[in-house]
Enzyme design. Sequence first.
Site, PDB file in Angstrom:
ATOM      1  N   TYR A 142      49.336  45.619  43.119  1.00  0.00           N
ATOM      2  CA  TYR A 142      49.481  45.209  44.512  1.00  0.00           C
ATOM      3  C   TYR A 142      50.350  43.970  44.562  1.00  0.00           C
ATOM      4  CZ  TYR A 142      48.209  43.547  49.214  1.00  0.00           C
ATOM      5  OH  TYR A 142      48.239  43.117  50.522  1.00  0.00           O
ATOM      6  N   ASP A 237      55.045  39.300  39.013  1.00  0.00           N
ATOM      7  CA  ASP A 237      54.277  38.855  40.171  1.00  0.00           C
ATOM      8  C   ASP A 237      53.065  38.075  39.641  1.00  0.00           C
ATOM      9  OD1 ASP A 237      52.787  40.465  43.103  1.00  0.00           O
ATOM     10  OD2 ASP A 237      52.666  38.421  42.293  1.00  0.00           O
ATOM     11  N   LYS A 265      48.607  31.527  46.154  1.00  0.00           N
ATOM     12  CA  LYS A 265      47.221  31.143  45.846  1.00  0.00           C
ATOM     13  C   LYS A 265      47.087  29.729  45.258  1.00  0.00           C
ATOM     14  CE  LYS A 265      46.195  36.036  45.272  1.00  0.00           C
ATOM     15  NZ  LYS A 265      45.271  36.433  46.331  1.00  0.00           N
TER      16      LYS A 265
HETATM   17  P1  KE4 Z   1      49.248  37.285  50.024  1.00  0.00           P
HETATM   18  O1  KE4 Z   1      50.346  37.772  50.929  1.00  0.00           O
HETATM   19  O2  KE4 Z   1      47.914  37.925  50.342  1.00  0.00           O
HETATM   20  O3  KE4 Z   1      49.183  35.757  49.951  1.00  0.00           O
HETATM   21  O4  KE4 Z   1      49.630  37.702  48.521  1.00  0.00           O
HETATM   22  C1  KE4 Z   1      49.877  39.059  48.255  1.00  0.00           C
HETATM   23  C2  KE4 Z   1      49.703  39.315  46.771  1.00  0.00           C
HETATM   24  C3  KE4 Z   1      50.822  39.446  45.978  1.00  0.00           C
HETATM   25  N1  KE4 Z   1      50.714  39.667  44.651  1.00  0.00           N
HETATM   26  C4  KE4 Z   1      49.499  39.766  44.055  1.00  0.00           C
HETATM   27  C5  KE4 Z   1      49.430  40.015  42.583  1.00  0.00           C
HETATM   28  C6  KE4 Z   1      48.315  39.631  44.828  1.00  0.00           C
HETATM   29  O5  KE4 Z   1      47.106  39.745  44.214  1.00  0.00           O
HETATM   30  C7  KE4 Z   1      48.414  39.402  46.205  1.00  0.00           C
HETATM   31  C8  KE4 Z   1      47.184  39.279  47.099  1.00  0.00           C
HETATM   32  N2  KE4 Z   1      45.927  39.405  46.451  1.00  0.00           N
HETATM   33  C9  KE4 Z   1      44.856  39.920  47.261  1.00  0.00           C
HETATM   34  C10 KE4 Z   1      43.613  39.998  46.370  1.00  0.00           C
HETATM   35  N3  KE4 Z   1      43.637  41.138  45.538  1.00  0.00           N
HETATM   36  C11 KE4 Z   1      44.616  39.107  48.496  1.00  0.00           C
HETATM   37  C12 KE4 Z   1      43.311  39.388  49.195  1.00  0.00           C
HETATM   38  C13 KE4 Z   1      43.532  40.013  50.526  1.00  0.00           C
HETATM   39  O6  KE4 Z   1      44.431  40.877  50.655  1.00  0.00           O
HETATM   40  O7  KE4 Z   1      42.770  39.643  51.443  1.00  0.00           O
END
Ligand code: KE4
Length: 424
Positions: A142, A237, A265
Amino acid sequence: MTKSEQLFERAVKIIPGGVNSPVRAYRSVGGTPRFIERADGAYIWDADGNRYTDYIGSWGPMLLGHNHPEIREAVCKAAEKGLSFGAATEAEVEMAELICSLVPSVEMVRMVNSGTEAVMSAIRAARGYTGREKVIKFEGCYHGHCDAMLVKAGSGVMTAGIPDSAGVPGGCAQDTLTAVYNDLSSAERLFEENPGKVAALIVEPVAANMGVVLPQEGFLKGLRALCTKYGAVLIFDEVITGFRLGIDGAQGLYGVAADLTTFGKIIGAGMPVGAYGGKREIMECVAPVGPVYQAGTLSGNPVAMAAGITQLRILRDHPEVYDKISRLGDLFRQGMEQVLKESGAEVRVTGTGSLACVFFTGEPVKDYASAKKSDTGRFGKYFHYLLGHGIHAAPSQFEAVFFSNAHKEEDISAFLGAAKAFLK
Ligand code: KE4
């Protein structure tokens, strides 16, 4: 009705699913999402005053624990000077210098407001730099919710069982090619089938959105070699692994340098921050220097920078934090292996450092297909058993357990005790 139930009843009327991010809705585990009122250290309290030991940590940012005094102080001091100027500030230079000094492969970096924005921008930079259009990703990984990445994605997409998202035009998805994690030949085949067309390959160096799946020996080095051979940009990523698996992230841990890296994060310490950076020749394609446009009203926001800079400086100056959180992760994995041996339960535990996952399957998990074999129904019961015993874990089989510097060994023992009682 509990306060969480009352709040959820109001929320679902005016927010899709009652939440601002799908995984928070507990859809795959059932029940009413806990509405959280405050957090401190390793603990959070819900709207009904129940205390939980927190293993989500806002999905990764809270590496030093919630409400860290130095981070809180830095945010308050920055806020007193104004929240946002839409102009350059010293804090952005400090953040950029910090990231470039800590991650050797990053020569230049641009701040954005989320991991999604970081990934979207890195892909655009790679396409602008190479003049090519195709992007290779891996099933179950993801990378946020930009159109190009919502193809066989992990995290909330995998949780909801949405194979691909509605609303993503075929014209966009057709340029996203998917390979199998830990299967180098599946990636090489895509390069061979699309000669001269692949702009980038993006990967989570440790996959943490299909549960936690480690790269097998040679996988990451093999991806590096493939991208070099075919002239594609290797994007790591590291939104989750960056500054978590060590001060120089997964790149440092596995000794593989990416061409571009995305962050999020931890670099915001809980404030909305993302970043992408890497080779100078690629980043100098980005506006206003180069032809790749990317912008953001609140990018590099001074309050968010104050939070992120403070957390990164503490991590830079206190390497013992990484020893501690890795030891907690090892304690959890070893303890869980013992529980599984005694119970004979069809469960696998995975992870590295301060990332872990408990898969409800009897088979080894090495990719999306094997992760999908997990018994999500039984996971749901496990999740609620933990919640009922004051342990706030991710409400999805396809997420991670996050350990922080605020957790103590007795917290891990309590977690293992609850897991043992559930699995007996
Ligand atoms: P954000 O746009 O949510 O800040 O980041 C996206 C993203 C990109 N790359 C990786 C490897 C990620 O894990 C994420 C977002 N992680 C999720 C948790 N698995 C965020 C939680 C959510 O979607 O509420």
